[in-house]
Design a protein around this motif. Structure first.
Motif, mmCIF file in Angstrom:
data_model
loop_
_atom_site.group_PDB
_atom_site.id
_atom_site.type_symbol
_atom_site.label_atom_id
_atom_site.label_comp_id
_atom_site.label_asym_id
_atom_site.label_seq_id
_atom_site.Cartn_x
_atom_site.Cartn_y
_atom_site.Cartn_z
ATOM 1 N N VAL A 57 0.847 -1.191 0.000
ATOM 2 C CA VAL A 57 0.000 0.000 0.000
ATOM 3 C C VAL A 57 0.881 1.239 0.000
ATOM 4 C CG1 VAL A 57 -2.037 -0.985 1.112
ATOM 5 C CG2 VAL A 57 -0.201 -0.055 2.530
ATOM 6 N N ASN A 58 0.395 2.302 -0.629
ATOM 7 C CA ASN A 58 0.978 3.625 -0.465
ATOM 8 C C ASN A 58 0.455 4.217 0.840
ATOM 9 O OD1 ASN A 58 2.197 4.901 -3.316
ATOM 10 N ND2 ASN A 58 0.840 3.154 -3.598
ATOM 11 N N VAL A 59 1.335 4.760 1.635
ATOM 12 C CA VAL A 59 0.952 5.464 2.857
ATOM 13 C C VAL A 59 1.430 6.902 2.684
ATOM 14 C CG1 VAL A 59 1.259 5.639 5.341
ATOM 15 C CG2 VAL A 59 1.028 3.385 4.273
ATOM 16 N N VAL A 60 0.480 7.825 2.615
ATOM 17 C CA VAL A 60 0.769 9.179 2.143
ATOM 18 C C VAL A 60 0.883 10.152 3.310
ATOM 19 C CG1 VAL A 60 -0.051 11.067 0.688
ATOM 20 C CG2 VAL A 60 -0.425 8.701 -0.023
ATOM 21 N N ALA A 61 2.067 10.764 3.435
ATOM 22 C CA ALA A 61 2.286 11.856 4.397
ATOM 23 C C ALA A 61 1.733 11.517 5.766
ATOM 24 C CB ALA A 61 1.659 13.154 3.869
ATOM 25 N N LEU A 62 2.107 10.370 6.288
ATOM 26 C CA LEU A 62 1.579 9.902 7.569
ATOM 27 C C LEU A 62 2.672 9.920 8.628
ATOM 28 C CD1 LEU A 62 -0.829 8.688 9.122
ATOM 29 C CD2 LEU A 62 0.070 6.427 8.515
ATOM 30 N N TYR A 63 2.378 10.541 9.760
ATOM 31 C CA TYR A 63 3.321 10.650 10.876
ATOM 32 C C TYR A 63 2.584 10.363 12.180
ATOM 33 C CZ TYR A 63 5.907 13.104 7.235
ATOM 34 O OH TYR A 63 6.525 13.433 6.060
ATOM 35 N N PRO A 64 2.206 9.098 12.444
ATOM 36 C CA PRO A 64 1.431 8.791 13.649
ATOM 37 C C PRO A 64 2.299 8.754 14.898
ATOM 38 C CG PRO A 64 1.935 6.784 12.466
ATOM 39 C CD PRO A 64 2.469 7.918 11.627
ATOM 40 N N ARG A 85 4.892 1.853 0.464
ATOM 41 C CA ARG A 85 5.515 2.912 -0.334
ATOM 42 C C ARG A 85 5.156 4.251 0.309
ATOM 43 N NH1 ARG A 85 3.691 5.809 -5.402
ATOM 44 N NH2 ARG A 85 5.568 6.447 -6.528
ATOM 45 N N PRO A 86 6.026 4.809 1.164
ATOM 46 C CA PRO A 86 5.754 6.154 1.689
ATOM 47 C C PRO A 86 5.678 7.131 0.517
ATOM 48 C CG PRO A 86 7.575 5.104 2.863
ATOM 49 C CD PRO A 86 7.313 4.285 1.644
ATOM 50 N N HIS A 87 4.692 8.017 0.549
ATOM 51 C CA HIS A 87 4.480 8.891 -0.601
ATOM 52 C C HIS A 87 4.204 10.313 -0.119
ATOM 53 C CE1 HIS A 87 3.952 9.545 -4.802
ATOM 54 N NE2 HIS A 87 2.653 9.770 -4.778
ATOM 55 N N SER A 140 11.872 6.883 -2.171
ATOM 56 C CA SER A 140 11.947 7.811 -3.298
ATOM 57 C C SER A 140 13.036 8.836 -3.030
ATOM 58 C CB SER A 140 10.604 8.517 -3.498
ATOM 59 O OG SER A 140 10.697 9.514 -4.493
ATOM 60 N N ALA A 141 13.689 9.296 -4.076
ATOM 61 C CA ALA A 141 14.676 10.363 -3.926
ATOM 62 C C ALA A 141 14.018 11.731 -3.876
ATOM 63 C CB ALA A 141 15.681 10.327 -5.074
ATOM 64 N N HIS A 142 12.778 11.844 -4.323
ATOM 65 C CA HIS A 142 12.154 13.165 -4.481
ATOM 66 C C HIS A 142 11.000 13.408 -3.523
ATOM 67 C CE1 HIS A 142 10.010 16.507 -6.496
ATOM 68 N NE2 HIS A 142 11.227 16.852 -6.879
ATOM 69 N N TRP A 143 10.049 12.479 -3.467
ATOM 70 C CA TRP A 143 8.949 12.530 -2.511
ATOM 71 C C TRP A 143 8.172 13.847 -2.535
ATOM 72 C CZ3 TRP A 143 12.026 9.618 1.733
ATOM 73 C CH2 TRP A 143 11.621 8.275 1.777
ATOM 74 N N SER A 144 7.935 14.398 -3.721
ATOM 75 C CA SER A 144 7.138 15.624 -3.891
ATOM 76 C C SER A 144 7.766 16.825 -3.200
ATOM 77 C CB SER A 144 5.701 15.413 -3.383
ATOM 78 O OG SER A 144 5.093 14.331 -4.043
ATOM 79 N N ARG A 145 9.053 16.937 -3.331
ATOM 80 C CA ARG A 145 9.768 18.033 -2.678
ATOM 81 C C ARG A 145 9.479 19.365 -3.348
ATOM 82 N NH1 ARG A 145 16.131 18.192 -1.134
ATOM 83 N NH2 ARG A 145 16.195 20.278 -0.228
#
Length: 672
Positions: A57-64, A85-87, A140-145
């Motif tokens: 699963v993609n886990v998007v911008a999650l910081y629990p 896949r952290p996204h 990812s090297a970029h991760w929506s930077r």
């Protein structure tokens, strides 16, 4: 003490400051590591040479927080998830994480170069929780930077004019609408030296950082399985789509083009309007070289840290030119698709697209997958969405894909409860937060077992589709189409992979290139049947049987053990043996079921019958335990007066009828 990695500039060089890391607490054991995997042909294999498949699963911008991270990781593992896949980890925006500094792993205060220490701590702990539960990571090297004007000092200069022009252009770029700016941020490091240095810096910092909860750096941890340089990007695609940059960056790109074209012996002309086919080919070579040079640069950074993750440049098919580059330089390949889940709707289904950039001798991931995007599509496709997990587990196995990664488990943590499940699980489609979609969760475990264990055979007669030079095109349609394509429908019968080189003489005359297959479409293994007349998909394998589609009151085509009682409405039912035995001798089965009524609401239909199972004899009996829905108290009472397990009484022919109530997943045990 939490640590905050910092950089400082000394003269014109960049130096990495010392990391301050808190020692592990005595009561916090270092979790065991995940076994390293290696690539052998199309597969990742373990130390014994056995292929390992990934259900992710993609886990998007999650910081629990830590407790929630532990619960989430355990829940995902229970659904057969073994890859996350952290996204969008570096995405600047607080809409998904309103209580954080920036909503990102970075602070984005004076520049984009500092970690948010609290976010990094949560990121580290979440990854350690995944690790304890057998879950690998796709990095990812970029991760929506986002780049910021303050980043200019990554490359000190005495040229104030250059300094100011870069700042002005980055300021302008940051003011553009997010729908317009995304490709620019992705492509800039392949054009601009400062942006490339920023990406080098970040990836060195991240990979050499020691996770205090595992005691190892990300670079040395086999948990980091794959590494993409940039998500869904290609300069050729971007330029064909007429993307422009602010003046400073646009001038850099044009200058590079003018030099390349001149060296190739042609007049450069307008980068966006090549004058003839020769110019199109030279432009394609130029744009590919920019991508390739950046790819090799970041891959060298990754390898320089000691990281052995399988690296790819990008994902999502962007034409044969980009695929040929990946064939030469990438360790693994990835594609994305948001498709109509009703794959029985016609010969052409989403798997036609998903095979576009599968390459011979390369592991292949579907890194983002779900039903088609957009409110209208979601509303139309929602009733049949449970066909997708079954279809992808079956056809992904036929195609010998390495991994399937669903998009997305969650965007931020707004609906994530302390128990790691959703606080708002419903029976409605929720593409961006699958943890809220109980109907999809119903089938994640059973279909994950099919895919991960390879219960459906890979193709007996795989096909290689050869592509020769030139691969350059000048238009969007040509880029997306690719040079050669088989006729739709054959993807349901054979495995397809591309290779680059001379086209065999018999390829243009092959059946899959010249004629459409006939209905029903039966896989070359005989285990998968797609019937576009009956609108039914069935799987018949020794350890699993399944159905998804519209019931018509007739016997299912294929299954020997699974019998469904019902008519007209849509249903998905999956039966899997969980003890590595064939269904007829198994003593432990897992069954998932979704049935809809005429209004597309949950229904107690279809009634599920199981025939030809291991007979109950002596003091052995078949017992049913309900596992979904999660709130089971009322359901258990309906089953057997509040008992934890319901004893099933076989019919005269030895078959079992499962309860005629609205259950979604259960387990059957043959035991005393």
């Amino acid at each position: 003490m939490k640590f905050l990695p910092r950089y400082r500039l000394i003269g014109s060089s960049i130096c990495l400051a010392v990391f301050l890391v808190s020692p592990l607490k005595a009561e916090t054991p270092v979790p065991p590591g995940l076994p390293p995997l290696t690539i052998h042909g199309e597969d990742f294999v373990d130390a014994s040479g056995h292929p390992v498949k990934f259900w992710g699963v993609n886990v998007v911008a999650l910081y629990p927080d830590h407790a929630t991270a532990d619960a989430l990781a355990a829940n995902l593992a229970s659904l057969q998830i073994n890859l996350v896949r952290p996204h969008h980890i570096l995405r600047l925006g607080k809409d998904w994480n309103p209580t954080m500094i920036s909503g990102s792993l970075l602070t984005y205060q004076k520049d984009s170069r500092e970690f948010d220490p609290d976010a990094l701590d949560r990121f580290d702990y979440l990854n350690s929780a995944y690790r304890r539960n057998g879950i690998y990571l796709a990095f990812s090297a970029h991760w929506s930077r986002t780049f910021t004007p303050g980043d200019v000092d990554i490359l000190p200069t005495a040229d104030q004019k250059d300094h100011d022009a870069w700042v002005a252009s980055m300021t302008e770029l940051n003011g553009w609408d997010w729908k317009k700016v995304g490709d620019n941020y992705k492509n800039l490091p392949a054009i601009d030296e400062r942006c490339a240095l920023l990406m080098e810096e970040f990836n060195k910092k991240l990979l050499t950082h020691v996770n205090p909860y595992t005691g190892t750096s990300y670079a040395s941890d086999p948990q980091v399985l794959t590494y993409e340089v940039v998500n869904e990007a290609s300069l050729e695609y971007s330029i064909i789509c007429n993307n422009h940059f602010p003046d400073y960056f646009q001038a850099e790109l044009v200058a590079k083009w003018n030099a390349f074209a001149t060296a190739a012996g042609i007049a450069p002309g307008d980068l966006y309007k090549p004058a003839d086919q020769k110019t199109k080919e030279i432009r394609a070579q130029f744009l590919r070289k920019l991508d390739q040079d950046y790819f090799e640069r970041i891959k060298a950074v990754i390898r320089g840290t000691g990281c052995k993750a399988a690296v790819t440049y990008s994902n999502l098919f962007r034409g044969d030119n980009a695929s040929e580059m990946e064939a030469q330089d990438a360790d693994q390949i990835e594609n994305h698709d948001y498709m109509d889940p009703l794959v029985v709707g016609g010969l052409d289904d989403g798997f036609t697209w998903l095979t576009k950039n599968a390459l011979v001798e390369k592991p292949y991931f579907i890194g983002e997958l779900n039903q088609a995007e957009g409110d209208a599509n979601i509303a139309r496709q929602a009733p049949t969405r449970t066909m997708l997990p079954l279809a992808v587990s079956a056809y992904g196995s036929l195609q010998n894909w390495t991994g399937v990664v669903w998009f997305a488990w969650t965007h931020g943590g707004k609906t994530l409860g302390e128990d790691g499940w959703s606080i708002d699980e419903a029976r409605s489609a929720s593409e961006g937060r699958m943890l809220d979609d109980g109907m999809m969760i119903d089938h994640m475990r059973t279909t994950g077992l099919i895919f991960r264990r390879g219960l459906v055979k890979k193709s007996n007669a795989p096909v290689t589709l050869w592509v020769d030079e030139p691969v350059a095109v000048g238009d969007y349609a040509g880029l997306m189409r690719g040079k050669y394509n088989y006729l739709p429908g054959w993807q349901d019968i054979h495995e397809f992979r591309k290779a680059f080189g001379p086209v065999p003489a018999d390829q243009p005359k092959a059946p899959w290139m010249t004629q459409s297959p006939t209905n029903p479409l039966v896989s070359d293994t005989g285990e998968i049947i797609k019937d576009i007349d009956r609108k039914q998909l069935t799987v018949t394998a020794p350890e699993a049987e399944a159905f998804s589609g519209f019931l018509d009151g007739k016997p299912l085509a294929g299954p020997k053990h699974l019998i469904l009682e019902g008519d007209k409405n849509f249903a998905t039912v999956v039966v899997v043996a969980d003890d590595n035995m064939n269904l007829e001798v198994s003593s432990h089965l897992i069954i998932s079921r979704t049935g809809l009524d005429a209004s597309n609401a949950d229904s107690a239909m279809p009634v599920v019958h199981l025939a030809g199972l291991k007979p109950a004899s002596g003091d052995l009996h078949w017992y049913l335990e309900l596992t979904r829905p999660r709130a089971t108290a009322a359901m258990v009472k309906a089953f057997g007066g509040g008992q934890a397990a319901l004893q099933l009484k076989p019919a005269a022919d030895g078959s079992l009828e499962l309860p005629r109530v609205d259950w979604h997943e259960c387990e059957l045990y043959l035991r005393k």
